[in-house]
Design a protein around this motif. Sequence first.
Motif, PDB file in Angstrom:
ATOM      1  N   GLU A 192      37.158  42.883  41.246  1.00  0.00           N
ATOM      2  CA  GLU A 192      38.561  42.597  40.951  1.00  0.00           C
ATOM      3  C   GLU A 192      39.164  43.748  40.149  1.00  0.00           C
ATOM      4  O   GLU A 192      38.497  44.350  39.310  1.00  0.00           O
ATOM      5  CB  GLU A 192      38.685  41.289  40.170  1.00  0.00           C
ATOM      6  CG  GLU A 192      38.109  40.077  40.904  1.00  0.00           C
ATOM      7  CD  GLU A 192      38.154  38.814  40.061  1.00  0.00           C
ATOM      8  OE1 GLU A 192      38.951  38.773  39.093  1.00  0.00           O
ATOM      9  OE2 GLU A 192      37.388  37.883  40.361  1.00  0.00           O
ATOM     10  N   GLY A 193      40.421  44.025  40.391  1.00  0.00           N
ATOM     11  CA  GLY A 193      41.080  45.142  39.716  1.00  0.00           C
ATOM     12  C   GLY A 193      41.290  44.921  38.231  1.00  0.00           C
ATOM     13  O   GLY A 193      41.266  45.863  37.441  1.00  0.00           O
ATOM     14  N   ALA A 194      41.523  43.666  37.817  1.00  0.00           N
ATOM     15  CA  ALA A 194      41.732  43.336  36.407  1.00  0.00           C
ATOM     16  C   ALA A 194      41.080  41.984  36.140  1.00  0.00           C
ATOM     17  O   ALA A 194      41.272  41.035  36.899  1.00  0.00           O
ATOM     18  CB  ALA A 194      43.211  43.295  36.057  1.00  0.00           C
ATOM     19  N   VAL A 195      40.309  41.904  35.064  1.00  0.00           N
ATOM     20  CA  VAL A 195      39.551  40.685  34.770  1.00  0.00           C
ATOM     21  C   VAL A 195      39.758  40.290  33.319  1.00  0.00           C
ATOM     22  O   VAL A 195      39.618  41.109  32.407  1.00  0.00           O
ATOM     23  CB  VAL A 195      38.044  40.886  35.039  1.00  0.00           C
ATOM     24  CG1 VAL A 195      37.249  39.659  34.585  1.00  0.00           C
ATOM     25  CG2 VAL A 195      37.788  41.175  36.514  1.00  0.00           C
ATOM     26  N   SER A 196      40.081  39.022  33.105  1.00  0.00           N
ATOM     27  CA  SER A 196      40.078  38.426  31.770  1.00  0.00           C
ATOM     28  C   SER A 196      39.087  37.267  31.776  1.00  0.00           C
ATOM     29  O   SER A 196      39.024  36.491  32.735  1.00  0.00           O
ATOM     30  CB  SER A 196      41.472  37.925  31.381  1.00  0.00           C
ATOM     31  OG  SER A 196      42.362  39.008  31.208  1.00  0.00           O
ATOM     32  N   HIS A 197      38.323  37.167  30.711  1.00  0.00           N
ATOM     33  CA  HIS A 197      37.289  36.132  30.634  1.00  0.00           C
ATOM     34  C   HIS A 197      36.988  35.884  29.170  1.00  0.00           C
ATOM     35  O   HIS A 197      36.829  36.824  28.380  1.00  0.00           O
ATOM     36  CB  HIS A 197      36.022  36.612  31.358  1.00  0.00           C
ATOM     37  CG  HIS A 197      34.820  35.736  31.115  1.00  0.00           C
ATOM     38  ND1 HIS A 197      34.598  34.567  31.807  1.00  0.00           N
ATOM     39  CD2 HIS A 197      33.764  35.882  30.261  1.00  0.00           C
ATOM     40  CE1 HIS A 197      33.458  34.033  31.393  1.00  0.00           C
ATOM     41  NE2 HIS A 197      32.940  34.802  30.448  1.00  0.00           N
ATOM     42  N   GLU A 198      36.920  34.631  28.790  1.00  0.00           N
ATOM     43  CA  GLU A 198      36.516  34.275  27.434  1.00  0.00           C
ATOM     44  C   GLU A 198      35.313  33.357  27.537  1.00  0.00           C
ATOM     45  O   GLU A 198      35.441  32.183  27.888  1.00  0.00           O
ATOM     46  CB  GLU A 198      37.662  33.584  26.680  1.00  0.00           C
ATOM     47  CG  GLU A 198      37.331  33.322  25.218  1.00  0.00           C
ATOM     48  CD  GLU A 198      38.512  32.778  24.425  1.00  0.00           C
ATOM     49  OE1 GLU A 198      38.265  32.223  23.335  1.00  0.00           O
ATOM     50  OE2 GLU A 198      39.657  32.903  24.900  1.00  0.00           O
ATOM     51  N   GLY A 199      34.145  33.915  27.262  1.00  0.00           N
ATOM     52  CA  GLY A 199      32.921  33.158  27.423  1.00  0.00           C
ATOM     53  C   GLY A 199      32.225  32.914  26.107  1.00  0.00           C
ATOM     54  O   GLY A 199      32.719  33.270  25.023  1.00  0.00           O
ATOM     55  N   THR A 200      31.055  32.335  26.178  1.00  0.00           N
ATOM     56  CA  THR A 200      30.254  32.072  24.982  1.00  0.00           C
ATOM     57  C   THR A 200      29.692  33.361  24.404  1.00  0.00           C
ATOM     58  O   THR A 200      29.642  33.547  23.186  1.00  0.00           O
ATOM     59  CB  THR A 200      29.110  31.113  25.329  1.00  0.00           C
ATOM     60  OG1 THR A 200      29.645  29.913  25.887  1.00  0.00           O
ATOM     61  CG2 THR A 200      28.285  30.777  24.087  1.00  0.00           C
ATOM     62  N   HIS A 201      29.284  34.259  25.282  1.00  0.00           N
ATOM     63  CA  HIS A 201      28.624  35.490  24.842  1.00  0.00           C
ATOM     64  C   HIS A 201      29.400  36.759  25.175  1.00  0.00           C
ATOM     65  O   HIS A 201      29.234  37.772  24.499  1.00  0.00           O
ATOM     66  CB  HIS A 201      27.231  35.577  25.478  1.00  0.00           C
ATOM     67  CG  HIS A 201      26.351  34.409  25.183  1.00  0.00           C
ATOM     68  ND1 HIS A 201      25.831  34.170  23.931  1.00  0.00           N
ATOM     69  CD2 HIS A 201      25.917  33.392  25.981  1.00  0.00           C
ATOM     70  CE1 HIS A 201      25.096  33.057  23.963  1.00  0.00           C
ATOM     71  NE2 HIS A 201      25.141  32.571  25.188  1.00  0.00           N
ATOM     72  N   TYR A 202      30.226  36.717  26.220  1.00  0.00           N
ATOM     73  CA  TYR A 202      30.919  37.926  26.677  1.00  0.00           C
ATOM     74  C   TYR A 202      32.380  37.604  26.968  1.00  0.00           C
ATOM     75  O   TYR A 202      32.688  36.556  27.517  1.00  0.00           O
ATOM     76  CB  TYR A 202      30.251  38.498  27.935  1.00  0.00           C
ATOM     77  CG  TYR A 202      28.788  38.783  27.748  1.00  0.00           C
ATOM     78  CD1 TYR A 202      28.364  39.900  27.026  1.00  0.00           C
ATOM     79  CD2 TYR A 202      27.827  37.915  28.263  1.00  0.00           C
ATOM     80  CE1 TYR A 202      27.015  40.145  26.828  1.00  0.00           C
ATOM     81  CE2 TYR A 202      26.480  38.161  28.070  1.00  0.00           C
ATOM     82  CZ  TYR A 202      26.081  39.270  27.347  1.00  0.00           C
ATOM     83  OH  TYR A 202      24.745  39.511  27.146  1.00  0.00           O
TER      84      TYR A 202
END
Length: 302
Positions: free
Chosen positions: A144-154
Amino acid sequence: MSAPLRLSTVILPVRRWHEGGREQWQRAEELGFHTAYTYDHLSWRSFREQAWFGAIPTLTAAAAATSRLRLGTLVTSPNFRHPVTLAKELITLDDISGGRITLGIGAGGNGFDATALGQEPWTPRERADRFGEFVPLLDRLLTEGAVSHEGTHYSADEARNIPGCAQRPRLPFAVAATGPRGLRLAARHGQAWVTTGDPKISATGTPEDSVEALRGQLEKLEKACSDVGRDSAELDRILLTGFTPDGGRPLESLDAFVDFAGRHRALGFTEIVIHAPIPDSVFAADQKVFERIATEALSQLG
């Protein structure tokens, strides 16, 4: 009839580039290996007090020094990597190589990498949890060209990865796993699966014990693929040698290797990886035998 077998090698990053390092990668290409991998560690076991160079810069240099040979890590882990920065490096490396990169990736272990950044070593459950978040996020970052993610570790905040990999939709993942969670990741995200055998029998088992253990691992891989609706035949199956009860014996002679390779091809392995010899180490072997294996073994297997 057994599937075609590929032969690859591991070149540990222990030589200075201008003191034999470049020539070793070029020689691997001349010998006809399918892929030349390197370990992605900060240091490793008996080599801890010796020269040891970084995997990504080494592969970048190898990409510039070769033209046909596939290149890769065997394996990268979350121990000291973050998906966002790793994705950027991999996209760059895939571009420089002209689309010749494979990412071997695993959960990591309790070696020197596990504490080099000052953290306490993660438990097996913590490693599995991180790996389970790391691989899907890395998959997204590479496609994907742009990624946002809010995870437990990353986490990632609009991480940009334009133009993406030279290989489409992304460079292949070779997922190292033997447990159920890792095998599910291989089934969902892998283009290949990697094993070194069963570590519980590496010191005390027999070659026959090893074959049975590997057969069991392959059956578990098939089940993991079935559970996610995937045909396991879509995955390459890679055996990294040197850690089964056979030890270094497959490299003692061409005939010994042909016998070893034939038994493991019959199990369903599609790629066997042998270590390039390093004198006075656990990977010591006769260079001439190693080169004969590279150039003659596959034709003898038929």
